[in-house]
Design an enzyme around this catalytic site. Sequence first.
Site, PDB file in Angstrom:
ATOM      1  N   LEU A 171       3.833  -0.468   3.188  1.00 48.61           N
ATOM      2  CA  LEU A 171       3.979  -1.824   2.203  1.00 48.61           C
ATOM      3  C   LEU A 171       3.179  -2.428   1.101  1.00 48.61           C
ATOM      4  CD1 LEU A 171       3.271  -3.676   5.419  1.00 48.61           C
ATOM      5  CD2 LEU A 171       5.427  -2.926   5.002  1.00 48.61           C
ATOM      6  N   GLY A 216       3.701   2.220   5.624  1.00 49.35           N
ATOM      7  CA  GLY A 216       5.098   1.257   6.121  1.00 49.35           C
ATOM      8  C   GLY A 216       5.912   2.601   5.567  1.00 49.35           C
ATOM      9  N   ASN A 240      -1.832   5.086   7.875  1.00 51.97           N
ATOM     10  CA  ASN A 240      -3.573   5.363   7.824  1.00 51.97           C
ATOM     11  C   ASN A 240      -4.436   3.540   7.680  1.00 51.97           C
ATOM     12  OD1 ASN A 240      -1.443   4.634   5.481  1.00 51.97           O
ATOM     13  ND2 ASN A 240      -3.289   5.602   3.890  1.00 51.97           N
ATOM     14  N   GLU A 241      -3.584   3.006   8.187  1.00 51.08           N
ATOM     15  CA  GLU A 241      -4.026   1.664   8.242  1.00 51.08           C
ATOM     16  C   GLU A 241      -4.889   1.248   8.490  1.00 51.08           C
ATOM     17  OE1 GLU A 241      -1.177   2.191   9.456  1.00 51.08           O
ATOM     18  OE2 GLU A 241       0.728   0.549   8.652  1.00 51.08           O
TER      19      GLU A 241
HETATM   20  C1  LIG Z   1      -2.365  -8.623  12.725  1.00 59.06           C
HETATM   21  C2  LIG Z   1      -2.863  -7.485  10.980  1.00 59.06           C
HETATM   22  C3  LIG Z   1      -1.923  -6.279  10.259  1.00 59.06           C
HETATM   23  C4  LIG Z   1      -2.083  -5.694   9.154  1.00 59.06           C
HETATM   24  C5  LIG Z   1      -0.779  -4.933   9.167  1.00 59.06           C
HETATM   25  C6  LIG Z   1      -0.623  -3.977   8.106  1.00 59.06           C
HETATM   26  C7  LIG Z   1      -0.142  -2.917   7.797  1.00 59.06           C
HETATM   27  C8  LIG Z   1       0.463  -2.457   6.378  1.00 59.06           C
HETATM   28  C9  LIG Z   1       1.028  -1.628   6.378  1.00 59.06           C
HETATM   29  C10 LIG Z   1       1.046  -0.644   5.288  1.00 59.06           C
HETATM   30  O1  LIG Z   1       2.018   0.226   4.214  1.00 59.06           O
HETATM   31  S1  LIG Z   1      -0.080  -0.653   4.224  1.00 59.06           S
HETATM   32  C11 LIG Z   1       0.258  -0.260   2.445  1.00 59.06           C
HETATM   33  C12 LIG Z   1      -0.569   1.603   2.421  1.00 59.06           C
HETATM   34  N1  LIG Z   1      -0.654   1.947   1.656  1.00 59.06           N
HETATM   35  C13 LIG Z   1      -1.362   3.104   1.345  1.00 59.06           C
HETATM   36  O2  LIG Z   1      -2.259   3.124   1.895  1.00 59.06           O
HETATM   37  C14 LIG Z   1      -0.706   3.253  -0.388  1.00 59.06           C
HETATM   38  C15 LIG Z   1      -1.516   4.296  -1.052  1.00 59.06           C
HETATM   39  N2  LIG Z   1      -0.987   3.958  -2.262  1.00 59.06           N
HETATM   40  C16 LIG Z   1      -1.595   6.053  -2.362  1.00 59.06           C
HETATM   41  O3  LIG Z   1      -1.929   6.576  -1.659  1.00 59.06           O
HETATM   42  C17 LIG Z   1      -0.819   6.654  -3.163  1.00 59.06           C
HETATM   43  O4  LIG Z   1      -0.540   5.686  -4.045  1.00 59.06           O
HETATM   44  C18 LIG Z   1       0.663   7.518  -3.283  1.00 59.06           C
HETATM   45  C19 LIG Z   1       1.694   6.537  -2.367  1.00 59.06           C
HETATM   46  C20 LIG Z   1       0.482   8.230  -2.317  1.00 59.06           C
HETATM   47  C21 LIG Z   1       1.379   7.718  -3.851  1.00 59.06           C
HETATM   48  O5  LIG Z   1       0.316   8.753  -5.430  1.00 59.06           O
HETATM   49  P1  LIG Z   1      -0.116   8.985  -6.790  1.00 59.06           P
HETATM   50  O6  LIG Z   1      -0.778   9.383  -7.871  1.00 59.06           O
HETATM   51  O7  LIG Z   1       1.967   9.646  -6.986  1.00 59.06           O
HETATM   52  O8  LIG Z   1       0.164   7.068  -7.488  1.00 59.06           O
HETATM   53  P2  LIG Z   1      -0.556   6.217  -7.798  1.00 59.06           P
HETATM   54  O9  LIG Z   1      -1.485   6.886  -9.217  1.00 59.06           O
HETATM   55  O10 LIG Z   1      -1.435   5.714  -6.732  1.00 59.06           O
HETATM   56  O11 LIG Z   1      -0.374   4.554  -8.120  1.00 59.06           O
HETATM   57  C22 LIG Z   1       0.826   4.587  -8.799  1.00 59.06           C
HETATM   58  C23 LIG Z   1       1.042   2.561  -8.665  1.00 59.06           C
HETATM   59  O12 LIG Z   1       1.056   2.366  -7.456  1.00 59.06           O
HETATM   60  C24 LIG Z   1      -0.201   1.560  -7.355  1.00 59.06           C
HETATM   61  N3  LIG Z   1       0.703   1.519  -5.400  1.00 59.06           N
HETATM   62  C25 LIG Z   1       0.476   2.979  -4.327  1.00 59.06           C
HETATM   63  N4  LIG Z   1       0.358   2.541  -3.526  1.00 59.06           N
HETATM   64  C26 LIG Z   1       0.511   0.875  -3.962  1.00 59.06           C
HETATM   65  C27 LIG Z   1       0.920  -0.081  -2.414  1.00 59.06           C
HETATM   66  N5  LIG Z   1       0.973   0.713  -1.072  1.00 59.06           N
HETATM   67  N6  LIG Z   1       1.222  -1.427  -2.645  1.00 59.06           N
HETATM   68  C28 LIG Z   1       1.032  -1.502  -4.261  1.00 59.06           C
HETATM   69  N7  LIG Z   1       0.404  -0.894  -5.373  1.00 59.06           N
HETATM   70  C29 LIG Z   1       0.622   0.183  -4.835  1.00 59.06           C
HETATM   71  C30 LIG Z   1      -1.375   2.475  -7.704  1.00 59.06           C
HETATM   72  O13 LIG Z   1      -1.980   1.331  -7.321  1.00 59.06           O
HETATM   73  C31 LIG Z   1      -0.736   2.191  -8.955  1.00 59.06           C
HETATM   74  O14 LIG Z   1      -0.415   0.875  -9.532  1.00 59.06           O
HETATM   75  P3  LIG Z   1      -1.126   1.106 -11.096  1.00 59.06           P
HETATM   76  O15 LIG Z   1      -2.252   1.944 -11.412  1.00 59.06           O
HETATM   77  O16 LIG Z   1      -0.439   2.373 -11.982  1.00 59.06           O
HETATM   78  O17 LIG Z   1      -1.558  -0.131 -11.522  1.00 59.06           O
END
Ligand SMILES: CCCCCCC/C=C/C(=O)SCCNC(=O)CCNC(=O)[C@H](O)C(C)(C)COP(=O)(O)OP(=O)(O)OC[C@H]1O[C@@H](n2cnc3c(N)ncnc32)[C@H](O)[C@@H]1OP(=O)(O)O
Length: 365
Positions: A171, A216, A240-241
């Site tokens: 997400l 997600g 990994n939430e």
């Molecule tokens: C009752 C309450 C219920 C609540 C439920 C909520 C359920 C939630 C579900 C979810 O899916 S939460 C999201 C979880 N995702 C993560 O933890 C992943 C985080 N990201 C990473 O680990 C890494 O980015 C990656 C996917 C392994 C890729 O690594 P890479 O080194 O290739 O890229 P980065 O330099 O880390 O990222 C580039 C750029 O993208 C931004 N970003 C990364 N992930 C997200 C995301 N999920 N959402 C928005 N933005 C994201 C990251 O910050 C970088 O941004 P900039 O620094 O370039 O601006």
Amino acid sequence: MANVLRNSAKFGFSGVLSQLSIHSRHGRECVSPCFSLQQRNNSTSPKIKVDLDNSTGVAVLRMQSPPVNSLSLDFLTEFCINLEKLEMDKSCRGLIITSVSTHTHTHTDTDTVTQSHKTMIHTITPPVCVVSQTLSKVSSTGLDIITLPVCVCVCVCLVSQTLSKVFSAGLDIMEMYGKSPERCGEFWKAVQEMWLKLYGSNMATIAAINGSSPAGGCLMSIGCDYRIMADNPRYSIGLNETQLGIVAPFWFKDTLVNTVGNRAAELSLELGLLYSAPDALKIGLVDQLVPEDQVLSTAQDTMSKWLAVPDHARQITKSMMRKQTIDKLLSNREADITNFVSFITKDSIQRSLRMYLEMLKSRKA
Ligand SMILES: CCCCCCC/C=C/C(=O)SCCNC(=O)CCNC(=O)[C@H](O)C(C)(C)COP(=O)(O)OP(=O)(O)OC[C@H]1O[C@@H](n2cnc3c(N)ncnc32)[C@H](O)[C@@H]1OP(=O)(O)O
């Protein structure tokens, strides 16, 4: 149950779901005008590319939303529209979901341009592309040649460059950080819709996981019928939430339990584990590991085995396995949205999300 099966046979599994589901901006009301029986379901929208092979009945949906295929409201809306279109297309029986990958994408499009213009185009460092000097000797109308191909090539390289390591980052955290309760509710409804459509699809669905797939992204993978992952030590997958200070909702949990069993799901969810590809295979989170360049071809081979089973038998069986889990969300949808909104807008949760975002950015620096 007999009623379920009758409905499944009459409307198809997702047809039953569509009938039951709340009409929303992201549901049938929104997408119906897009249907056309004559329409070939090959489409490229900004974030998603779909290619349906009419000879096999298999569609490949490629996510192409830089930098990390995060699931924003716009992305989810596009995803649901594409899924619904394929679902309504009788010629489409199987769906493979993957992320645009560096090599295939760049080469394919460069070749196309090369052939159609009888020229040579070299990609240097994305996003910079250059037309080789031999070109100008080939044609006297150099301007025509250079203008179009360079534009096409630059677009391709931008996508390739930034999506090479990720299936989906899950997400979009920015959709949950600093947003109004109304907007959070709209977003969550779209997340629900994506899962309902995918988990309840009549099509055979395979996730071709060619990059990391946290949270997600993992939900999307386990929403499919089968998972093939690239055997690359840099990639991980899992729900990994808890690592973000948030809690996966019951239907994420149920989907995981249905995939890996109760004990593995308990460990996985409480610790917010991200598994390497071999560890994911060990607990049954993915079904098969293959070298990265074989992920899509293996998915295509595997799909032909799934499609060898008569559709009605496979669909009714899938319905029997998944209906209870789907019904649980369908009958608690509004409460689930209310719960999400009140949880995610809490100050303490917003602080956790901010810290997590800062951590992501500082890791880069
Ligand atoms: C009752 C309450 C219920 C609540 C439920 C909520 C359920 C939630 C579900 C979810 O899916 S939460 C999201 C979880 N995702 C993560 O933890 C992943 C985080 N990201 C990473 O680990 C890494 O980015 C990656 C996917 C392994 C890729 O690594 P890479 O080194 O290739 O890229 P980065 O330099 O880390 O990222 C580039 C750029 O993208 C931004 N970003 C990364 N992930 C997200 C995301 N999920 N959402 C928005 N933005 C994201 C990251 O910050 C970088 O941004 P900039 O620094 O370039 O601006």
